[in-house]
Write a protein that holds these residues in place. Structure first.
Motif, PDB file in Angstrom:
ATOM      1  N   LYS A  33       0.874  -1.224   0.087  1.00 33.96           N
ATOM      2  CA  LYS A  33       0.063   0.092   0.040  1.00 33.96           C
ATOM      3  C   LYS A  33       0.860   1.179  -0.053  1.00 33.96           C
ATOM      4  N   LEU A  34       1.818   1.324   0.755  1.00 29.96           N
ATOM      5  CA  LEU A  34       2.744   2.493   0.559  1.00 29.96           C
ATOM      6  C   LEU A  34       3.784   2.593  -0.508  1.00 29.96           C
ATOM      7  N   ASN A  35       3.855   1.363  -1.288  1.00 30.61           N
ATOM      8  CA  ASN A  35       4.606   1.500  -2.542  1.00 30.61           C
ATOM      9  C   ASN A  35       3.570   1.932  -3.412  1.00 30.61           C
ATOM     10  N   LYS A  36       2.411   1.810  -3.574  1.00 29.83           N
ATOM     11  CA  LYS A  36       1.148   2.073  -4.387  1.00 29.83           C
ATOM     12  C   LYS A  36       0.955   3.540  -4.199  1.00 29.83           C
ATOM     13  N   LEU A  37       1.448   4.164  -3.108  1.00 26.35           N
ATOM     14  CA  LEU A  37       0.983   5.533  -2.724  1.00 26.35           C
ATOM     15  C   LEU A  37       2.335   6.371  -2.952  1.00 26.35           C
ATOM     16  N   GLY A  38       3.414   5.654  -3.406  1.00 27.11           N
ATOM     17  CA  GLY A  38       4.619   6.288  -3.589  1.00 27.11           C
ATOM     18  C   GLY A  38       5.655   6.571  -2.346  1.00 27.11           C
ATOM     19  N   TYR A  39       5.317   5.873  -1.400  1.00 29.20           N
ATOM     20  CA  TYR A  39       6.159   6.252   0.082  1.00 29.20           C
ATOM     21  C   TYR A  39       7.335   4.823   0.093  1.00 29.20           C
ATOM     22  N   LEU A  40       7.281   4.078  -0.553  1.00 30.14           N
ATOM     23  CA  LEU A  40       8.306   2.842  -0.765  1.00 30.14           C
ATOM     24  C   LEU A  40       8.556   2.412  -2.185  1.00 30.14           C
ATOM     25  N   LYS A  41       9.668   2.348  -2.405  1.00 27.75           N
ATOM     26  CA  LYS A  41      10.137   1.693  -3.687  1.00 27.75           C
ATOM     27  C   LYS A  41       9.881   0.107  -4.002  1.00 27.75           C
ATOM     28  N   ASP A  42       9.883  -0.317  -5.126  1.00 24.45           N
ATOM     29  CA  ASP A  42       9.574  -1.630  -5.421  1.00 24.45           C
ATOM     30  C   ASP A  42      10.434  -2.729  -4.473  1.00 24.45           C
ATOM     31  N   ARG A  43      11.819  -2.178  -4.552  1.00 27.00           N
ATOM     32  CA  ARG A  43      12.862  -3.168  -3.814  1.00 27.00           C
ATOM     33  C   ARG A  43      12.816  -3.339  -2.488  1.00 27.00           C
ATOM     34  N   GLN A  44      11.960  -2.269  -1.868  1.00 31.19           N
ATOM     35  CA  GLN A  44      11.786  -2.191  -0.304  1.00 31.19           C
ATOM     36  C   GLN A  44      10.777  -2.906   0.101  1.00 31.19           C
ATOM     37  N   ILE A  45       9.939  -3.718  -0.844  1.00 29.47           N
ATOM     38  CA  ILE A  45       8.789  -4.646  -0.260  1.00 29.47           C
ATOM     39  C   ILE A  45       9.459  -5.906  -0.007  1.00 29.47           C
ATOM     40  N   ASP A  46       9.556  -6.182   1.291  1.00 29.51           N
ATOM     41  CA  ASP A  46      10.574  -7.633   1.502  1.00 29.51           C
ATOM     42  C   ASP A  46       9.825  -8.304   2.536  1.00 29.51           C
ATOM     43  N   SER A  47       8.570  -7.730   2.978  1.00 31.35           N
ATOM     44  CA  SER A  47       7.797  -8.484   4.080  1.00 31.35           C
ATOM     45  C   SER A  47       8.430  -8.153   5.467  1.00 31.35           C
ATOM     46  N   PHE A  48       9.430  -7.333   5.591  1.00 36.64           N
ATOM     47  CA  PHE A  48      10.146  -7.292   7.003  1.00 36.64           C
ATOM     48  C   PHE A  48       9.821  -5.887   7.277  1.00 36.64           C
ATOM     49  N   TYR A  49       9.459  -5.502   8.519  1.00 38.26           N
ATOM     50  CA  TYR A  49       9.025  -4.131   8.817  1.00 38.26           C
ATOM     51  C   TYR A  49      10.337  -3.512   9.302  1.00 38.26           C
ATOM     52  N   GLY A  50      11.211  -3.146   8.553  1.00 42.15           N
ATOM     53  CA  GLY A  50      12.552  -2.448   9.061  1.00 42.15           C
ATOM     54  C   GLY A  50      12.383  -0.808   9.305  1.00 42.15           C
ATOM     55  N   ASP A  51      13.582  -0.124   9.030  1.00 42.02           N
ATOM     56  CA  ASP A  51      13.670   1.188   9.175  1.00 42.02           C
ATOM     57  C   ASP A  51      13.019   2.063   8.198  1.00 42.02           C
ATOM     58  N   LYS A  52      13.137   1.567   6.842  1.00 39.82           N
ATOM     59  CA  LYS A  52      12.772   2.252   5.554  1.00 39.82           C
ATOM     60  C   LYS A  52      11.154   2.450   5.657  1.00 39.82           C
ATOM     61  N   THR A  53      10.623   1.142   6.138  1.00 35.80           N
ATOM     62  CA  THR A  53       9.186   0.917   6.331  1.00 35.80           C
ATOM     63  C   THR A  53       8.466   1.859   7.361  1.00 35.80           C
ATOM     64  N   VAL A  57       5.791   4.974   6.891  1.00 31.93           N
ATOM     65  CA  VAL A  57       4.587   5.012   7.649  1.00 31.93           C
ATOM     66  C   VAL A  57       4.543   6.267   8.466  1.00 31.93           C
ATOM     67  N   ARG A  58       5.889   6.656   9.163  1.00 31.00           N
ATOM     68  CA  ARG A  58       5.698   8.013   9.805  1.00 31.00           C
ATOM     69  C   ARG A  58       5.619   9.291   8.794  1.00 31.00           C
ATOM     70  N   LYS A  59       6.152   9.064   7.557  1.00 27.10           N
ATOM     71  CA  LYS A  59       5.804  10.262   6.646  1.00 27.10           C
ATOM     72  C   LYS A  59       4.377  10.037   6.064  1.00 27.10           C
ATOM     73  N   PHE A  60       3.884   9.069   5.841  1.00 30.95           N
ATOM     74  CA  PHE A  60       2.317   8.923   5.582  1.00 30.95           C
ATOM     75  C   PHE A  60       1.369   9.424   6.402  1.00 30.95           C
ATOM     76  N   ALA A  61       1.762   9.043   7.896  1.00 27.92           N
ATOM     77  CA  ALA A  61       1.191   9.650   8.796  1.00 27.92           C
ATOM     78  C   ALA A  61       0.926  11.044   8.955  1.00 27.92           C
ATOM     79  N   GLU A  62       2.279  11.648   8.995  1.00 31.22           N
ATOM     80  CA  GLU A  62       2.055  13.096   8.945  1.00 31.22           C
ATOM     81  C   GLU A  62       1.498  13.675   7.932  1.00 31.22           C
TER      82      GLU A  62
END
Length: 333
Positions: A33-53, A57-62
Motif C-alpha cells: 500500500k505504501l508502495n502504491k502511494l509512492g512512499y516505498l520503492k519496489d525493492r523495499q517490499i520484502d515482508s520485513f518491517y524495518g527502518d525504511k518501512t 509509515v511516519r511520513k504517510f501519517a504526517e
C-alpha cells in the motif's frame, strides 16, 4: 494479530496493527500500500518491517494529519486503506455509513470537472455526490441508479482525458463545484442558441445544452429545442455541422474546425480555443450573430454514436466557454 499499545495517535489511544520488527503477510500488505502511494520503492517490499518501512509509515501519517508514528495503528491502517482505493476498485453508492476513500475523491473530481456539481471534494459519498452521479448517468444514457459500477466507470474512463488533468479545489472548501474551465458566469452571461441540421449534430447540441444547465441552472447556452419562442436578436446562433455540410450560399459565416487532424481529437487543443475565440469576435459583428463549429465526423476513436456525441458535446462546450472567457477578457482589457 492486533497488539495492544499505550501509544497515542492524534491524542487518542490506538491499537497497533503491525509494528517495527514484524514480518510476514501483514507487513507486506502495508508495504504494498505504501508502495502504491509512492512512499516505498519496489525493492523495499520484502515482508520485513524495518527502518525504511517505519520511516515511510511516519511520513504517510504526517501527510495525512496523524501523529508521526512509526507503527501501523488502527488509524494509520484506516487511512492507508482509504488512500489505496482507485476508481473502479469497488462499486460506490449512497449508504450509511457513507463510502469514503480515494476512489470516492477521484469520482468527485471527475464529476466536478465534467460539469456535474459536487458540494465538496472530501472523499465521502454523500447525497451531493449521488445527485451529481445521477445527472452524469442521465447525460450518458446510462441506468440512472446512482450506483458507480462497471458501466459508469467505463464511461468515465472513456472521458478520462477531459477530467484527469484538472486541478482539485482547495480541500474541504464548501463551494459548488463546476467544471474547472466551464465558468458558471460564462453560461449566464452569453445567450447562445445551439442547433444542428442532422440527427447527430442535433444530439450534440442538446447534450451541450444539458451539460450547461447541469453546471448552471440559469445557463443561457441552450439548444434550439429548449426555446418555447424564437431566440431574441441578441442571441448568437451556433450551428453544429459535419464536414459534408456546406455553408449557406451568399452568407459569410465564421466556421471553426473542431480539430486540424485525427491526432488532435484526444484533447481540446489550445489552437481550437484560439480559433474559436477569433470566430466569436467575428460572429458578433453579424446581424444576427452567427457561427458554425465543424465536427470531424460522427465517430470519436472507436466509440459508438451516443458516446461520440457526448464526447464532442463535453469538449466543444469546454472550448466554447474558454473562448467566451477570452473574448470577455479582451473586451475588458
Amino acid at each position: 494479530m492486533v497488539k495492544e499499545s499505550n501509544k497515542k495517535d492524534g491524542g487518542q489511544q490506538s491499537k497497533i496493527i503491525v509494528r517495527k520488527g514484524d514480518s510476514g503477510a501483514a507487513t507486506e500488505d502495508v508495504q504494498r500500500k505504501l508502495n502504491k502511494l509512492g512512499y516505498l520503492k519496489d525493492r523495499q517490499i520484502d515482508s520485513f518491517y524495518g527502518d525504511k518501512t517505519a520511516e515511510a509509515v511516519r511520513k504517510f501519517a504526517e501527510d495525512n494529519g496523524l501523529a508521526p508514528v512509526e507503527d501501523v495503528t488502527e488509524k494509520v491502517w484506516a487511512k492507508l486503506v482509504d488512500a489505496s482505493f482507485q476508481l473502479g476498485d469497488r462499486n460506490l453508492f449512497l449508504r450509511i455509513p457513507y463510502f469514503h476513500g480515494n476512489d470516492v475523491l477521484e469520482l468527485q473530481k471527475a464529476l466536478g470537472s465534467l460539469g456535474f456539481q459536487v458540494r465538496n471534494y472530501d472523499g465521502i459519498f454523500g447525497t451531493s455526490t449521488e445527485r451529481a452521479l445521477r445527472r452524469f448517468q442521465i447525460n450518458m444514457g446510462l441506468p440512472t441508479d446512482g450506483i458507480a459500477g462497471s458501466q459508469t466507470f467505463m464511461a468515465l474512463r472513456n472521458l478520462h482525458f477531459t477530467w484527469s488533468d484538472k486541478s482539485p479545489l482547495e480541500k474541504d472548501k464548501e463551494v459548488e463545484v463546476n467544471a474547472v474551465w466551464r465558468a458558471s458566469e460564462v453560461l449566464e452571461q452569453n445567450s447562445i442558441c445551439l442547433f444542428g441540421t442532422d440527427d447527430f449534430t442535433r444530439d450534440v447540441a442538446i447534450r451541450m445544452s444539458n451539460l450547461a444547465r447541469a453546471t448552471n441552472p440559469f445557463s443561457k447556452i441552450l439548444s434550439s429545442n429548449a426555446y418555447s419562442i424564437a431566440p431574441d436578436k441578441n442571441t448568437m446562433l451556433l450551428h453544429i455541422v459535419l464536414p459534408e455540410e456546406k455553408d449557406i450560399k451568399g452568407q459569410s459565416i465564421p466556421r471553426v474546425l473542431y480539430a486540424e487532424n485525427e491526432e488532435q481529437e484526444e484533447n481540446v487543443s489550445d489552437a481550437f480555443i484560439k480559433r474559436l475565440t477569433s470566430a466569436i469576435t467575428a460572429a458578433k459583428k453579424l446581424k444576427p450573430a452567427r457561427l458554425s463549429i465543424e465536427l470531424p465526423g460522427k465517430a470519436w476513436v472507436d466509440a459508438g454514436e451516443d458516446r461520440s456525441a457526448q464526447h464532442f458535446a463535453i469538449t466543444t462546450l469546454d472550448a466554447l466557454c474558454s473562448a467566451l472567457e477570452n473574448v470577455s477578457r479582451r473586451k475588458n482589457d
